[in-house]
Design an enzyme around this catalytic site. Structure first.
Site, PDB file in Angstrom:
ATOM      1  N   HIS A 299       1.318  -2.456  11.107  1.00 31.21           N
ATOM      2  CA  HIS A 299       2.611  -2.960  11.557  1.00 31.21           C
ATOM      3  C   HIS A 299       2.996  -2.458  12.948  1.00 31.21           C
ATOM      4  O   HIS A 299       4.164  -2.197  13.226  1.00 31.21           O
ATOM      5  CB  HIS A 299       3.702  -2.633  10.526  1.00 31.21           C
ATOM      6  CG  HIS A 299       3.406  -3.216   9.179  1.00 31.21           C
ATOM      7  ND1 HIS A 299       3.376  -4.577   8.949  1.00 31.21           N
ATOM      8  CD2 HIS A 299       3.075  -2.632   7.993  1.00 31.21           C
ATOM      9  CE1 HIS A 299       3.055  -4.802   7.686  1.00 31.21           C
ATOM     10  NE2 HIS A 299       2.859  -3.646   7.095  1.00 31.21           N
TER      11      HIS A 299
ATOM     12  N   SER B  61       5.317  -5.227   3.123  1.00 32.05           N
ATOM     13  CA  SER B  61       3.979  -5.239   3.718  1.00 32.05           C
ATOM     14  C   SER B  61       3.038  -6.122   2.902  1.00 32.05           C
ATOM     15  O   SER B  61       3.293  -7.311   2.729  1.00 32.05           O
ATOM     16  CB  SER B  61       3.461  -3.798   3.856  1.00 32.05           C
ATOM     17  OG  SER B  61       2.252  -3.760   4.569  1.00 32.05           O
ATOM     18  N   LEU B  62       1.982  -5.556   2.334  1.00 31.00           N
ATOM     19  CA  LEU B  62       1.053  -6.355   1.530  1.00 31.00           C
ATOM     20  C   LEU B  62       1.771  -7.113   0.415  1.00 31.00           C
ATOM     21  O   LEU B  62       1.336  -8.189   0.006  1.00 31.00           O
ATOM     22  CB  LEU B  62      -0.018  -5.438   0.921  1.00 31.00           C
ATOM     23  CG  LEU B  62      -0.958  -6.171  -0.033  1.00 31.00           C
ATOM     24  CD1 LEU B  62      -2.032  -6.907   0.732  1.00 31.00           C
ATOM     25  CD2 LEU B  62      -1.530  -5.256  -1.071  1.00 31.00           C
TER      26      LEU B  62
ATOM     27  N   ARG C 211      -8.049  -9.057   5.145  1.00 29.68           N
ATOM     28  CA  ARG C 211      -6.969  -8.398   5.894  1.00 29.68           C
ATOM     29  C   ARG C 211      -7.214  -6.900   5.983  1.00 29.68           C
ATOM     30  O   ARG C 211      -7.071  -6.293   7.053  1.00 29.68           O
ATOM     31  CB  ARG C 211      -5.622  -8.686   5.220  1.00 29.68           C
ATOM     32  CG  ARG C 211      -4.392  -8.082   5.904  1.00 29.68           C
ATOM     33  CD  ARG C 211      -3.138  -8.499   5.136  1.00 29.68           C
ATOM     34  NE  ARG C 211      -1.894  -8.040   5.714  1.00 29.68           N
ATOM     35  CZ  ARG C 211      -1.271  -6.911   5.402  1.00 29.68           C
ATOM     36  NH1 ARG C 211      -1.808  -6.099   4.477  1.00 29.68           N
ATOM     37  NH2 ARG C 211      -0.129  -6.581   5.971  1.00 29.68           N
TER      38      ARG C 211
ATOM     39  N   GLN D  75       3.246 -10.554  10.729  1.00 29.90           N
ATOM     40  CA  GLN D  75       3.547  -9.426   9.854  1.00 29.90           C
ATOM     41  C   GLN D  75       2.629  -8.233  10.091  1.00 29.90           C
ATOM     42  O   GLN D  75       3.055  -7.083  10.065  1.00 29.90           O
ATOM     43  CB  GLN D  75       3.435  -9.905   8.399  1.00 29.90           C
ATOM     44  CG  GLN D  75       3.894  -8.900   7.386  1.00 29.90           C
ATOM     45  CD  GLN D  75       2.862  -8.691   6.294  1.00 29.90           C
ATOM     46  OE1 GLN D  75       1.660  -8.697   6.556  1.00 29.90           O
ATOM     47  NE2 GLN D  75       3.326  -8.494   5.101  1.00 29.90           N
TER      48      GLN D  75
ATOM     49  N   GLN E 269       0.841  -1.198   0.000  1.00 30.59           N
ATOM     50  CA  GLN E 269       0.000   0.000   0.000  1.00 30.59           C
ATOM     51  C   GLN E 269       0.876   1.248   0.000  1.00 30.59           C
ATOM     52  O   GLN E 269       1.918   1.289   0.642  1.00 30.59           O
ATOM     53  CB  GLN E 269      -0.899   0.016   1.230  1.00 30.59           C
ATOM     54  CG  GLN E 269      -2.147  -0.821   1.081  1.00 30.59           C
ATOM     55  CD  GLN E 269      -3.067  -0.705   2.282  1.00 30.59           C
ATOM     56  OE1 GLN E 269      -3.039  -1.556   3.153  1.00 30.59           O
ATOM     57  NE2 GLN E 269      -3.870   0.335   2.320  1.00 30.59           N
TER      58      GLN E 269
END
Length: 317
Positions: A200, A90-91, A115, A249, A10
């Site tokens: 996160h 991340s994603l 998610r 994560q 993102q």
């Protein structure tokens, strides 16, 4: 030549992304497959917006997954070889696992939609915040976050992106306190980001538990190539381990400099960003300055051709 692929998360999305590849059947087919899972036209959201729709977390995450997978499928359709290693920011870790055949694409689309939903629901609307801090080392940012978290509110480092660039996240009041402390400590810039979900951070642990239940029902296979997680800059291969990493994560900081160094091990000649934009490529060039390592971003047809040529040891006009 051995090369690695990295996948953005993102923040790399934009209305009109992948427009250079809009005529490619494998790209449109990938978005059609995702749209079938989601129940709405994802390509229309990506190509026409509005921006507010694309930036809604539940839509951003499937859009970025589909964009990365579509670009990877185009790479393969153009004769590109498979990378020896994959990772993601991340994603982007979910995209990496789909392209490594550890996750099926359609179930992964639903997974990242979920998610996004649980992340958005993980904190009350309007109470979370994120900010980018430029010009201080990691230790100074950690210290300011600890100081700003004394009391009820919490702020933590969320993304260690490159030397001198750290994103912090948490409850809005604590983020604002941290920004004041970091400016006083000499930060060149401290910029609030247009994100309300403190990704996160430990505030996402509840969302992680909800994600765990979803992952337990999902088929996960050992990846077909080396997969390095940005949670710990370590390779993971066992399905149970992969599920655990994806749960960790969501509430753990992204450690991109360490991850890039693990990905670009000796023998890797290129690190290629697979997906829209070139955010990771900019970070990568600031992190790793090895003379025999080049970086590419597959952002348009010319860049795709240049990266294909580089991996084949060819010159590209």
């Amino acid at each position: 030549m051995a090369f690695a692929f990295v996948f953005p998360g993102q923040g790399s999305q934009a209305v009109g992304m992948l427009s250079a590849f809009a005529g490619e059947a494998c790209v449109r087919d990938t978005f059609a497959e995702a749209s079938g899972v989601l129940g709405y036209d994802l390509w229309q959201v990506v190509s026409q917006g509005p921006e507010s729709a694309l930036n809604a977390t539940e839509k951003t995450q499937p859009a970025m997954l589909a964009a990365g997978v579509a670009t990877f499928r185009l790479w393969r359709a153009q004769g590109g070889a498979a990378p020896v290693c994959v990772s993601g920011h991340s994603l982007g870790e979910f995209t990496a696992l789909v392209c490594a055949d550890a996750l099926e694409f359609a179930p992964a689309v639903e997974l990242v939609r979920f998610r996004g939903q649980v992340m958005q629901e993980g904190v009350p609307a309007g109470t979370g915040a994120m900010a980018a801090i430029l010009g201080l080392d990691d230790a100074a940012v950690l210290s300011a976050c600890r100081e700003a978290s004394r009391g009820a509110a919490l702020v933590e480092p969320a993304n260690f992106n490159s030397p001198g660039q750290v994103v912090i996240a948490g409850e809005a009041a604590a983020v604002e306190r941290a920004i004041a402390l970091l400016k006083a400590a000499g930060a060149k810039r401290a910029v609030m980001l247009p994100v309300s979900v403190p990704s996160h951070t430990s505030l996402m642990r509840g969302a992680g538990e909800r994600l765990r239940a979803h992952l337990e029902r999902l088929s996960v296979r050992p990846p077909a190539m080396r997969y390095v997680s940005a949670v710990d800059a370590t390779a993971h291969a066992e399905p149970a381990d992969l599920r655990a990493v994806l749960v960790r994560q969501i509430a753990s900081p992204v450690r991109w400099p360490d991850t890039l160094r693990a990905v670009s091990q000796p023998g890797i000649a290129q690190v290629i960003e697979c997906g829209p934009g070139r955010v990771l490529t900019g970070l990568n060039r600031r992190i790793e300055k090895r003379a025999n390592l080049s970086f590419h971003a597959l952002e348009d047809t010319a860049a795709l051709g240049a990266a294909l040529a580089a991996t084949r040891g060819e010159s590209h006009a």
